[in-house]
Design an enzyme around this catalytic site. Sequence first.
Site, PDB file in Angstrom:
ATOM      1  N   ARG A   1       0.861  -1.185   0.000  1.00 44.68           N
ATOM      2  CA  ARG A   1       0.000   0.000   0.000  1.00 44.68           C
ATOM      3  C   ARG A   1       0.898   1.236   0.000  1.00 44.68           C
ATOM      4  O   ARG A   1       1.896   1.295   0.742  1.00 44.68           O
ATOM      5  CB  ARG A   1      -0.889   0.025   1.255  1.00 44.68           C
ATOM      6  CG  ARG A   1      -2.103  -0.893   1.181  1.00 44.68           C
ATOM      7  CD  ARG A   1      -3.121  -0.403   0.140  1.00 44.68           C
ATOM      8  NE  ARG A   1      -4.312  -1.240   0.055  1.00 44.68           N
ATOM      9  CZ  ARG A   1      -4.481  -2.261  -0.769  1.00 44.68           C
ATOM     10  NH1 ARG A   1      -3.516  -2.614  -1.595  1.00 44.68           N
ATOM     11  NH2 ARG A   1      -5.620  -2.925  -0.799  1.00 44.68           N
TER      12      ARG A   1
ATOM     13  N   GLU B   1      -3.784   7.559  -5.250  1.00 44.30           N
ATOM     14  CA  GLU B   1      -4.081   6.824  -6.490  1.00 44.30           C
ATOM     15  C   GLU B   1      -5.419   7.276  -7.045  1.00 44.30           C
ATOM     16  O   GLU B   1      -6.352   7.472  -6.263  1.00 44.30           O
ATOM     17  CB  GLU B   1      -4.122   5.311  -6.197  1.00 44.30           C
ATOM     18  CG  GLU B   1      -2.757   4.767  -5.813  1.00 44.30           C
ATOM     19  CD  GLU B   1      -2.770   3.260  -5.498  1.00 44.30           C
ATOM     20  OE1 GLU B   1      -3.756   2.576  -5.823  1.00 44.30           O
ATOM     21  OE2 GLU B   1      -1.801   2.792  -4.911  1.00 44.30           O
TER      22      GLU B   1
ATOM     23  N   HIS C   1      -1.189   0.220 -10.105  1.00 44.63           N
ATOM     24  CA  HIS C   1      -1.771  -0.737  -9.144  1.00 44.63           C
ATOM     25  C   HIS C   1      -2.320  -1.973  -9.877  1.00 44.63           C
ATOM     26  O   HIS C   1      -3.500  -2.299  -9.787  1.00 44.63           O
ATOM     27  CB  HIS C   1      -2.875  -0.058  -8.309  1.00 44.63           C
ATOM     28  CG  HIS C   1      -3.179  -0.786  -7.027  1.00 44.63           C
ATOM     29  ND1 HIS C   1      -3.544  -0.146  -5.863  1.00 44.63           N
ATOM     30  CD2 HIS C   1      -3.184  -2.108  -6.728  1.00 44.63           C
ATOM     31  CE1 HIS C   1      -3.755  -1.034  -4.910  1.00 44.63           C
ATOM     32  NE2 HIS C   1      -3.543  -2.244  -5.417  1.00 44.63           N
TER      33      HIS C   1
HETATM   34  C1  8YV Z   1      -7.147  -5.011  -5.644  1.00 45.16           C
HETATM   35  C2  8YV Z   1      -5.358  -4.986  -3.951  1.00 45.16           C
HETATM   36  O1  8YV Z   1      -7.381  -5.525  -6.839  1.00 45.16           O
HETATM   37  O2  8YV Z   1      -6.375  -6.948  -3.160  1.00 45.16           O
HETATM   38  C3  8YV Z   1      -5.865  -5.868  -2.885  1.00 45.16           C
HETATM   39  O3  8YV Z   1      -5.735  -5.468  -1.709  1.00 45.16           O
HETATM   40  O4  8YV Z   1      -4.689  -4.053  -3.740  1.00 45.16           O
HETATM   41  C4  8YV Z   1      -5.705  -5.302  -5.341  1.00 45.16           C
HETATM   42  O5  8YV Z   1      -5.463  -6.648  -5.575  1.00 45.16           O
HETATM   43  C5  8YV Z   1      -7.461  -3.556  -5.625  1.00 45.16           C
HETATM   44  O6  8YV Z   1      -7.666  -3.158  -4.299  1.00 45.16           O
HETATM   45  C6  8YV Z   1      -8.687  -3.224  -6.447  1.00 45.16           C
HETATM   46  O7  8YV Z   1      -9.782  -3.998  -6.058  1.00 45.16           O
END
Ligand code: 8YV
Length: 324
Positions: free
Chosen positions: A237, A266, A285
């Site tokens: 993150r 983001e 991302h």
């Molecule tokens: C997600 C992510 O696809 O799963 C997570 O925590 O960061 C990504 O795999 C993203 O959050 C969008 O849904």
Amino acid sequence: MKPSIILYKALPDVLQQRLETHFSVTRVPDLKPETVAQFADAFASAQGLLGSSEKVDQALLEKMPQLRATSTISVGYDNFDVDALNARNIVLMHTPTVLTETVADTLMALVLSSARRVVEVAERVKVGEWTSSIGPDWFGVDVHHKTLGIIGMGRIGLALAQRAHFGFGMPILYNARRHHTEAEERFQARYGDLETVLKESDFVCVVLPLTEETHHLIGEKQFAIMKKSAIFINAGRGPVVDETALVEALRNGEILAAGLDVFEKEPLPIDSPLLSLPNVVALPHIGSATHETRYNMAACAVDNLIDALNGKVEKNCVNPQAAR
Ligand code: 8YV
């Protein structure tokens, strides 16, 4: 009567149909206050909530007095106010296993592309700069047999260690809240405190969730103790890293390069100083973003919501104690 739910993310048809056999579904575009106001009755009667990425906070929960279960199409859930959910006995389901291998692939892609300057040199080819046999200004640094530091040895950290150890002969050094026996036995991973991992690694890979403890865990002081030749990778993150300090470290040559899939803000603003640095690979991302994995995540989230609203929270539940 079927329980009512709110769906705030597009699903493949087959999954939407599966959801509709179990629930009365109201599809909304997002969770913005104006959308919630527009669909006020549907929010007021919904027992379930399914989607991803958007903030689920106290203000939203107040508009959903019947809510019993939320299901996110992600492993991360820092966008949820878990205390507020717990206070109302609302369970939160997530998708922790289906994306592990794909995110580990993305991490390896960041390691390789940052070290070998893949994006930068490919751009140079496209603009016609490859006019004679290449010299040192096109060279990168080796990946194989370099020390890979992993901060956060969860499922994804372990899958990264496996790739690096078996595929690239990389010694693994890691920091986590506790020793990880499997990583140590299968990949000869060596545990170190945070400072040791930062100091001794050629690649520093951050694979951490965002919590109060991890916010800005990596900042000025941490970049200062990394090797000048270190490559910094973040696919957990964004706010785990102080981005201003990262930009300074890259500009001042305190580290060699960075490969980033996540950012403090983001989408990454177009005027971000990170985008003007040639030694940065910035991805939008895409950690889990393959057709197969995004489908599997959505399917898992649908099943999770069906389970949760049937009182089954043994699997994939962040707060099983909240189940009534
Ligand atoms: C997600 C992510 O696809 O799963 C997570 O925590 O960061 C990504 O795999 C993203 O959050 C969008 O849904």
